[in-house]
Design an enzyme around this catalytic site. Structure first.
Site, PDB file in Angstrom:
ATOM      1  N   ASN A 539       0.787  -1.230   0.000  1.00 48.06           N
ATOM      2  CA  ASN A 539       0.000   0.000   0.000  1.00 48.06           C
ATOM      3  C   ASN A 539       0.820   1.281   0.000  1.00 48.06           C
ATOM      4  OD1 ASN A 539      -2.654  -0.614  -0.304  1.00 48.06           O
ATOM      5  ND2 ASN A 539      -3.273  -0.190   1.784  1.00 48.06           N
ATOM      6  N   ASN A 563      -3.082   4.372  -1.278  1.00 48.14           N
ATOM      7  CA  ASN A 563      -3.085   3.746   0.044  1.00 48.14           C
ATOM      8  C   ASN A 563      -4.526   3.680   0.548  1.00 48.14           C
ATOM      9  OD1 ASN A 563      -2.490   2.707   2.543  1.00 48.14           O
ATOM     10  ND2 ASN A 563      -1.641   4.616   3.368  1.00 48.14           N
ATOM     11  N   SER A 564      -5.171   2.550   0.322  1.00 49.61           N
ATOM     12  CA  SER A 564      -6.573   2.391   0.685  1.00 49.61           C
ATOM     13  C   SER A 564      -6.814   0.987   1.218  1.00 49.61           C
ATOM     14  CB  SER A 564      -7.478   2.644  -0.523  1.00 49.61           C
ATOM     15  OG  SER A 564      -8.814   2.272  -0.246  1.00 49.61           O
ATOM     16  N   ARG A 568      -7.472  -4.321  -0.294  1.00 51.47           N
ATOM     17  CA  ARG A 568      -7.461  -5.697   0.206  1.00 51.47           C
ATOM     18  C   ARG A 568      -8.329  -6.605  -0.672  1.00 51.47           C
ATOM     19  NH1 ARG A 568      -6.776  -7.961   5.278  1.00 51.47           N
ATOM     20  NH2 ARG A 568      -6.690  -5.944   6.325  1.00 51.47           N
ATOM     21  N   ASP A 584      -4.021 -10.564   8.156  1.00 54.88           N
ATOM     22  CA  ASP A 584      -3.165  -9.414   8.438  1.00 54.88           C
ATOM     23  C   ASP A 584      -1.739  -9.858   8.724  1.00 54.88           C
ATOM     24  OD1 ASP A 584      -5.297  -7.769   8.096  1.00 54.88           O
ATOM     25  OD2 ASP A 584      -5.702  -7.457  10.228  1.00 54.88           O
ATOM     26  N   ASP A 674     -13.760  -4.556   6.600  1.00 54.33           N
ATOM     27  CA  ASP A 674     -14.266  -5.875   6.950  1.00 54.33           C
ATOM     28  C   ASP A 674     -15.741  -5.816   7.360  1.00 54.33           C
ATOM     29  OD1 ASP A 674     -13.608  -4.395   9.141  1.00 54.33           O
ATOM     30  OD2 ASP A 674     -12.487  -5.970  10.159  1.00 54.33           O
TER      31      ASP A 674
END
Length: 751
Positions: A539, A563-564, A568, A584, A674
């Site tokens: 990222n 960068n977000s 993912r 992670d 998430d």
């Protein structure tokens, strides 16, 4: 008189239980027991293996429970390989063979195991020595199976109609009074023959199929020699029989090879003039390792390298000269990538047999056996473990003597009372005999340890340092003993579903400040059995070079432009598996935890299956952690920072038009990706269950050690997530309408 003797004996035991010797030994046992228990909690999975889903009857379940027992010969299983040539073979998982019926996306080796044979009703400790027989589009696989009851090798057979990706067990086709293995099957003049190894009977026998592939009849004894791992090949005008005879004087075990020739596979056979053509070091491949093959007119022979252990690896030889009086061969590359995951791979320690043939399609197929442990591993582990425990006992006693805590050296009568009834002459003689033996032992033992009596003074710095060193050594030896005696084969194996294995892609998101976490992460998880590839979503900052990462599986670094947290779940057509584990980079768990989670996902591929449950409830919705969820009887979310999902299904939902507002919210708060994924699953699948929890044995947050934790203020983090819950519920519906209880699955992994 009897009551007086009993009183004396009781008084002696009373003094013993109140002595410093007993207190020292008792406290040492408690302390070391605690060390062993804590080590077991860290190292061993507390969860039971689930009941195989292949068993459909009580008889098959009974056979399954009898099979796959620890065996000194190993835990062999069989895998399938494909290639455009026999000199370049890759395992089935590299070819993207998918099997929906067994949730194998893709299917992975091994394809035949002791479990698949045992589940079919034929208890087996291992399967090895596979040979193929091809009839059109139907493949038959003959192999050695070690009977779990008789502990004898029998010959089993399985059938495949999909080029070897799935196999149906047909049963045991050959069972003699002696050990059988190496079932070399071939055809001649319209008949099908099998030449298994039966050297324990002292001869080499040829069987003919009466009702192929089940019923066989002894055709003839072709050689009255105990030949091992023999094959017959039709080459340049002769039939050649290759085999090893280790029975004669001077033969080097696993290093001898003989050749015989004939005009017919039925004989008679004449010996090669240079026999034995090999009688050399067992590492050099003299012993046969499967079926020979002809490719581009050249004959190739496989041989076993038995250097480190029996069946260590396979060597491939190109035959340069084969006549009745001369034999020459040169070694060439095998063309099969060797496993690098150690015991976590089904063939991680050794592989010793290969049969490669050409399919009607022109592609080549190979069947190879493999084992995750060396020969005699189960016995070796017990020996090492009990030796470690023995060393612990000796060190504890010596420490007690040095501390003056153990004083029961002499007189012996206080330690071993021998009083008894005078009328019991026989028992008195036995006790006197034992007393004399113990007296000798204690006397010489006391002479050895007497110089140590009271040498350690715990009230001094030196004494405390010595005690600390001794305790550290004892604790380490206790852990070693526990690991080797109770740790099984030391592997974290994959869990099959309906007899089949599969693989998943591991995906993590990170940036330059967390490189330390990433290196440890990649080194650990790349060794897990079912991990196919690791994808690193980069990222921010300059990505590392792949050479900086210690991995045994391919690693792909996907550098993002922005960068977000939404990155993912970016659509990625290069992912080769259906399952993705989003994990992670600061979470460390055991490989066994990952394998259990993967199996649960394979049962429920339409759900998010993960290790961190959360509960959203209240009005307005509030975000609560796993402890709160347990206290309130259930969960309705799974953190996708440690969760399995179908990447095609999940990522397409995440990047759908309806999720656009949610993605913008994620970017606004740099949080909640998430939570959004859970809402999208719920919105698409309501009212069905969409999440499954799997309890890990343990988990460590490594960011705490590196100082790069993303969410340092837990309460502020939870407040942001509560805002996200309120926002998402307005768009996608109320997540709190569903709540799933813990301990609701039969596998017992969601407690």
């Amino acid at each position: 008189m009897g009551s007086f003797v009993n009183g004396v004996r009781w008084k002696q035991w009373f003094h013993w239980f109140h002595s410093t010797t007993f207190l020292f030994l008792f406290s040492s046992s408690l302390l070391l027991g605690s060390v062993s228990f804590f080590f077991s909690w860290l190292a061993f999975s507390p969860f039971q293996t689930p009941v195989p889903l292949t068993s459909s009857s009580s008889s098959s379940s009974s056979s399954s429970s009898l099979g796959c027992r620890p065996d000194g010969e190993g835990s062999w299983s069989i895998g399938v390989f494909y290639g455009d040539s026999p000199l370049s073979l890759k395992p089935i998982e590299e070819w993207g063979v998918w099997r929906n019926g067994s949730a194998a996306w893709p299917q992975a080796n091994p394809v035949v195991t002791c479990a698949s044979v045992s589940d079919a009703g034929f208890p087996s400790n291992f399967v090895a020595d596979p040979f193929l027989f091809i009839q059109g589009d139907t493949l038959y696989l003959f192999f050695e199976t070690k009977n779990s009851v008789t502990l004898q090798g029998d010959i089993g057979v399985a059938i495949s109609k999909d080029n070897g990706s799935t196999w149906q067990q047909l049963g045991i086709v050959l069972d003699e009074e002696w050990h059988l293995s190496y079932p070399y099957v071939f055809s001649y003049q319209g008949q099908i023959y099998m030449m298994p190894e039966g050297s324990k009977n002292g001869d080499l026998r040829l069987y003919r199929a009466v009702d192929f592939p089940i019923q066989w009849k002894l055709e003839k004894v072709i050689l009255k020699k105990p030949l091992i791992d023999s094959f017959i090949i039709d080459y340049q005008g002769h039939y050649w029989l290759f085999g090893s005879d280790f029975s004669f004087y001077g033969a080097r075990k696993n290093g001898e090879l003989e050749i015989w020739y004939s005009s017919s596979p039925l004989g008679p056979w004449s010996p090669h003039r240079k026999n034995p053509v090999h009688n050399m070091d067992k590492r050099l491949g003299a012993r046969n390792a499967g079926r020979p093959f002809i490719y581009n007119g050249d004959l190739y022979r496989t041989g076993q390298d038995c250097g480190g252990t029996y069946g260590q690896s396979i060597r491939l030889f190109k035959v340069m000269v084969l006549t009745t009086d001369k034999y020459e061969e040169v070694e060439v590359p095998l063309g099969v990538d060797m496993p690098r995951k150690g015991r976590n791979a089904w063939n991680g320690d050794r592989y010793h047999h290969l049969d490669v043939q050409q399919l009607p399609s022109g592609k080549w197929i190979g069947v190879m056996d493999g084992d995750r442990v060396p020969s005699g591993d189960s016995v070796h582990r017990l020996i090492v473990g009990y030796m470690a425990f023995g060393a612990v006992i000796v060190l504890v006693i010596l420490s007690g003597v040095s501390l003056n805590a153990i004083k029961c050296i002499l007189p012996l009568s206080r330690c071993l009372p021998i009083q008894g009834k005078r009328s019991d002459v026989f028992q008195a003689e036995q006790r006197q005999y034992m007393y004399s033996k113990f007296k000798w032992l204690f006397f010489h033992g006391s002479k050895v340890v007497a110089p140590l009596q009271g040498r350690i003074r715990p009230n001094t710095c030196t004494g405390r340092l010595v005690l600390a060193v001794i305790f550290s050594v004892i604790a380490i030896l206790t852990c070693i003993g526990t690991w080797y005696v109770y740790g099984g084969n030391g592997a974290e194996e994959a869990y099959p579903l309906k007899g089949h294995y599969s693989q998943f892609t591991l995906l993590t998101m990170t940036y330059d400040a967390r490189l330390w976490n990433l290196k440890m992460y990649v080194k650990h998880y790349s060794r897990c059995s079912s991990v196919r590839e690791i994808v690193v979503v980069w990222n921010k900052g300059d990505p590392p070079k792949l050479s900086e990462l210690d991995s045994v599986v391919p690693v792909r670094i996907r550098v993002e432009k922005k960068n977000s947290l939404n990155n993912r779940f970016n659509l990625d057509p290069e992912i080769k598996t259906r399952a993705v584990l989003e994990l992670d980079d600061d979470i460390m768990m055991t490989c066994d935890d990952l394998e259990r989670g993967f199996r649960v996902w394979r049962v429920h591929p339409d759900r998010i299956v993960g290790f961190y449950p959360r509960l959203a409830e209240g009005s307005p919705l509030e975000y609560h952690d796993g402890k709160y969820a347990r206290q309130h009887g259930g969960y309705n979310m799974i953190l996708t920072g440690a969760a399995f999902m179908d990447h095609q299904l999940a990522f397409e939902r995440y990047w759908s038009e309806e999720a656009k507002i949610g993605r913008e919210t994620v970017d606004k708060y740099f949080n909640c990706e998430d939570v959004l994924m859970n809402f999208l699953y719920m919105n698409a699948s309501a009212p069905r269950r969409v999440v499954e929890y799997v309890k890990p044995s343990w988990a460590i947050d490594t960011s705490k050690f590196s100082g790069v934790a993303i969410s340092r203020n837990t309460q502020a983090h939870y407040n942001v997530r509560s805002h996200c819950l309120a926002r998402f519920s307005e768009i996608y519906g109320n997540l709190a309408t569903n709540k799933w209880e813990f301990n609701s699955r039969q596998d017992g992994w969601d407690v």
